[in-house]
Scaffold this motif. Structure first.
Motif, PDB file in Angstrom:
ATOM      1  N   LEU A  10     -98.946 -42.812 -70.708  1.00 29.87           N
ATOM      2  CA  LEU A  10     -97.633 -43.422 -70.450  1.00 29.87           C
ATOM      3  C   LEU A  10     -97.510 -44.761 -71.162  1.00 29.87           C
ATOM      4  CD1 LEU A  10     -97.049 -42.505 -66.711  1.00 29.87           C
ATOM      5  CD2 LEU A  10     -95.788 -41.701 -68.718  1.00 29.87           C
ATOM      6  N   MET A  13     -96.968 -44.112 -74.847  1.00 29.94           N
ATOM      7  CA  MET A  13     -95.602 -43.659 -75.152  1.00 29.94           C
ATOM      8  C   MET A  13     -94.609 -44.805 -75.041  1.00 29.94           C
ATOM      9  SD  MET A  13     -95.316 -39.977 -73.357  1.00 29.94           S
ATOM     10  CE  MET A  13     -96.877 -39.481 -72.747  1.00 29.94           C
ATOM     11  N   LEU A  50    -103.301 -35.648 -78.401  1.00 28.99           N
ATOM     12  CA  LEU A  50    -102.768 -34.283 -78.354  1.00 28.99           C
ATOM     13  C   LEU A  50    -103.713 -33.295 -79.035  1.00 28.99           C
ATOM     14  CD1 LEU A  50     -99.031 -35.081 -79.027  1.00 28.99           C
ATOM     15  CD2 LEU A  50     -99.958 -34.051 -76.972  1.00 28.99           C
ATOM     16  N   LEU A 115     -83.804 -33.385 -73.432  1.00 27.22           N
ATOM     17  CA  LEU A 115     -84.829 -33.693 -72.434  1.00 27.22           C
ATOM     18  C   LEU A 115     -84.786 -32.669 -71.299  1.00 27.22           C
ATOM     19  CD1 LEU A 115     -84.683 -37.591 -72.251  1.00 27.22           C
ATOM     20  CD2 LEU A 115     -86.522 -36.185 -73.154  1.00 27.22           C
ATOM     21  N   LEU A 118     -86.568 -29.487 -71.997  1.00 26.93           N
ATOM     22  CA  LEU A 118     -88.033 -29.525 -72.014  1.00 26.93           C
ATOM     23  C   LEU A 118     -88.639 -28.558 -71.008  1.00 26.93           C
ATOM     24  CD1 LEU A 118     -89.127 -33.222 -72.408  1.00 26.93           C
ATOM     25  CD2 LEU A 118     -89.463 -31.342 -73.960  1.00 26.93           C
ATOM     26  N   LEU A 121     -90.205 -25.573 -72.386  1.00 22.60           N
ATOM     27  CA  LEU A 121     -91.561 -25.702 -72.927  1.00 22.60           C
ATOM     28  C   LEU A 121     -92.593 -25.405 -71.856  1.00 22.60           C
ATOM     29  CD1 LEU A 121     -91.781 -28.847 -75.209  1.00 22.60           C
ATOM     30  CD2 LEU A 121     -92.004 -26.482 -75.838  1.00 22.60           C
ATOM     31  N   GLN A 122     -92.266 -25.785 -70.624  1.00 26.97           N
ATOM     32  CA  GLN A 122     -93.216 -25.595 -69.545  1.00 26.97           C
ATOM     33  C   GLN A 122     -93.440 -24.112 -69.256  1.00 26.97           C
ATOM     34  OE1 GLN A 122     -91.907 -28.382 -66.725  1.00 26.97           O
ATOM     35  NE2 GLN A 122     -93.964 -29.063 -66.243  1.00 26.97           N
TER      36      GLN A 122
ATOM     37  N   ILE B   5     -95.917 -32.259 -72.302  1.00 25.22           N
ATOM     38  CA  ILE B   5     -94.475 -32.275 -72.022  1.00 25.22           C
ATOM     39  C   ILE B   5     -93.948 -33.701 -72.135  1.00 25.22           C
ATOM     40  CG2 ILE B   5     -92.726 -31.709 -70.312  1.00 25.22           C
ATOM     41  CD1 ILE B   5     -94.083 -29.266 -71.242  1.00 25.22           C
ATOM     42  N   LEU B   6     -94.720 -34.660 -71.601  1.00 24.90           N
ATOM     43  CA  LEU B   6     -94.295 -36.058 -71.689  1.00 24.90           C
ATOM     44  C   LEU B   6     -94.198 -36.499 -73.141  1.00 24.90           C
ATOM     45  CD1 LEU B   6     -96.304 -37.732 -68.800  1.00 24.90           C
ATOM     46  CD2 LEU B   6     -93.844 -37.391 -68.957  1.00 24.90           C
ATOM     47  N   TYR B   7     -95.215 -36.101 -73.945  1.00 20.64           N
ATOM     48  CA  TYR B   7     -95.184 -36.479 -75.359  1.00 20.64           C
ATOM     49  C   TYR B   7     -93.991 -35.843 -76.058  1.00 20.64           C
ATOM     50  CZ  TYR B   7     -99.572 -39.018 -75.655  1.00 20.64           C
ATOM     51  OH  TYR B   7    -100.532 -39.961 -75.532  1.00 20.64           O
ATOM     52  N   GLY B   9     -91.129 -35.256 -74.703  1.00 21.55           N
ATOM     53  CA  GLY B   9     -89.990 -36.103 -74.331  1.00 21.55           C
ATOM     54  C   GLY B   9     -89.970 -37.375 -75.149  1.00 21.55           C
TER      55      GLY B   9
END
Lengths: 328, 105
Positions: A10, A13, A50, A115, A118, A121-122, B5-7, B9
């Motif tokens: 976090l 980012m 990643l 967003l 997203l 994606l999950q 998922i956060l990345y 976003g």
């Protein structure tokens, strides 16, 4: 433990997003470019988080390093001030309003929709790592990324060499290279430093190239390092012999694409699909392509930083040449 | 599982920040920086999508595409800067001269 990792993610980012905002909003363009280089290095950290170590190496060397150099050289030529020949006429209220509304409404809403998407994606989760790993034995290399790059999707890489060459041709067709550095004689510190670093950079780029066979590394990263070496050599006052300006420089720049096309033609003549290597030769062919591509990438990147075609041989006596002596 | 998922976003937000700056900022070099940030956002979304698997190894195919993409975006930057320098040399402008002639009259 997991919370700590998540907290790190976090923080990373948040830093990336705020750096991007700060550098694009900054008044001083030099500051913006320096922040961009920092952004690139932090981005490399995100790629390792990643699991994409190859991309991290490329980002640090190409994204932050070479792009940063290009931007600094460009900034030196352009200057930070916004200059326009015509002073903009005072606009009406409506004219000023429209872009603001467009930007203020459309960009946030698109961002929010994306967003929200997203969640997709999950749900969907399928990758091709299984397929690549199962085919790794016949690819001629032990590193999945190199296998995909130079065997399974070698067409992409061939075309990318074409893009590199095309970029250089475009730059050369625009202008003649001007001397990048106006110093008469480089400072002894710089000269000594370039002498010290040049062999190290050549060795490290060779190691990166060889490492591409079994671990993260490969031609791009090695080529970027080698071009950093060439640029350092230019900074240290070395230069290319005028006799090299013509055919040899062009051949060096084009050889990456050329070897790819030759191998594609050879595999075609041998009765396979283009770039479908015979299994026992695959390793050797990949290594050959990577070595030639490294040299070619290094020359193209260094020539791109010079920002124009080399001077004509008759007019070169007073001019500082665009590229250094072939360091490879 | 949540980190990719956060990345992703984060990649979307980077793209939007870049797009905003590309439209708003006037200096050509700033527009080039903005396009680079947009590219980084797309790459991040792509890599994050490839890192969702349960196993330890990330999907190599998106990584290769992003590697190619990084080199292509470098080519873009180099050509764009050369064009900007050419515009500057010819017109002494560091922005696109759009204000009068191309506005709707």
């Amino acid at each position: 433990m997991i919370d700590l990792v998540l907290a790190f993610d976090l923080i990373l980012m948040t830093t990336l997003i705020s750096l991007a905002w700060l550098l694009l909003a900054s008044r001083d363009l030099f500051r913006a470019v320096v922040l961009f280089i920092a952004f690139g290095l932090l981005l490399a950290l995100a790629w390792t988080r990643l699991g994409a170590v190859d991309v991290a190496l490329a980002e640090a060397a190409i994204g932050a390093g070479i792009t940063g150099t290009l931007l600094l050289v460009g900034l030196g030529k352009l200057g930070s001030a916004e200059r326009c020949r015509r002073t903009p006429r005072p606009t009406t209220f409506l004219q000023r309003l429209t872009p603001a509304v467009l930007i203020g409404i459309i960009i946030p809403s698109v961002t929010i929709i994306l967003l929200l998407e997203l969640r997709q994606l999950q749900i969907v989760s399928s990758g091709q790592q299984g397929l690549v790993l199962s085919l790794l034995d016949i690819s001629g290399t032990d590193h999945p990324v190199t296998a995909v790059l130079l065997n399974f999707r070698a067409w992409d890489t061939l075309l990318e060499k074409g893009v590199l060459l095309l970029a250089l041709v475009s730059i050369w067709s625009l202008d003649q290279a001007r001397p990048l550095f106006h110093q008469e004689a480089p400072s002894p510190v710089l000269k000594g430093l370039s002498q010290l670093y040049l062999p190290i950079l050549v060795i490290v780029s060779g190691a990166l190239l060889w490492q591409g066979g079994y671990a993260p590394g490969g031609a791009f990263q090695a080529g970027a390092l080698l071009s950093a070496g060439i640029l350092l050599a230019i900074l240290g006052g070395r230069s290319l012999l005028p006799a090299w300006y013509g055919m040899p420089l062009r051949l060096l720049a084009g050889c990456g694409l050329l070897i790819f096309i030759l191998i594609a033609a050879a595999t075609l003549l041998a009765g396979n699909l283009p770039l479908q290597y015979p299994q026992e030769l695959a390793g050797a062919l990949i290594l050959l392509i990577e070595i030639v591509a490294t040299v070619s990438i290094a020359v193209i990147l260094a020539a791109a930083v010079a920002g124009g075609h080399p001077a004509e041989i008759s007019a070169t006596e007073q001019q500082q040449p665009p590229s250094s002596e072939g360091t490879s | 599982m949540t980190a990719p998922i956060l990345y992703a976003g984060c990649g979307i937000i980077l793209f939007s920040i870049g797009l905003h700056a590309l439209l708003v900022r006037r200096h050509l070099l700033r527009k080039i920086l903005a396009a680079n940030i947009m590219g980084s956002g797309v790459f991040m979304l792509f890599i994050a999508a490839g890192a969702r698997g349960e196993g330890t190894a990330a999907d190599p195919v998106p990584q290769v595409m992003v590697l190619t993409g990084i080199v292509v975006s470098l080519c873009f930057t180099a050509v764009a800067i050369a064009l900007a320098v050419r515009i500057h040399n010819l017109t002494d402008c560091t922005t696109l001269a759009v204000d009068e002639e191309s506005s709707i009259d």
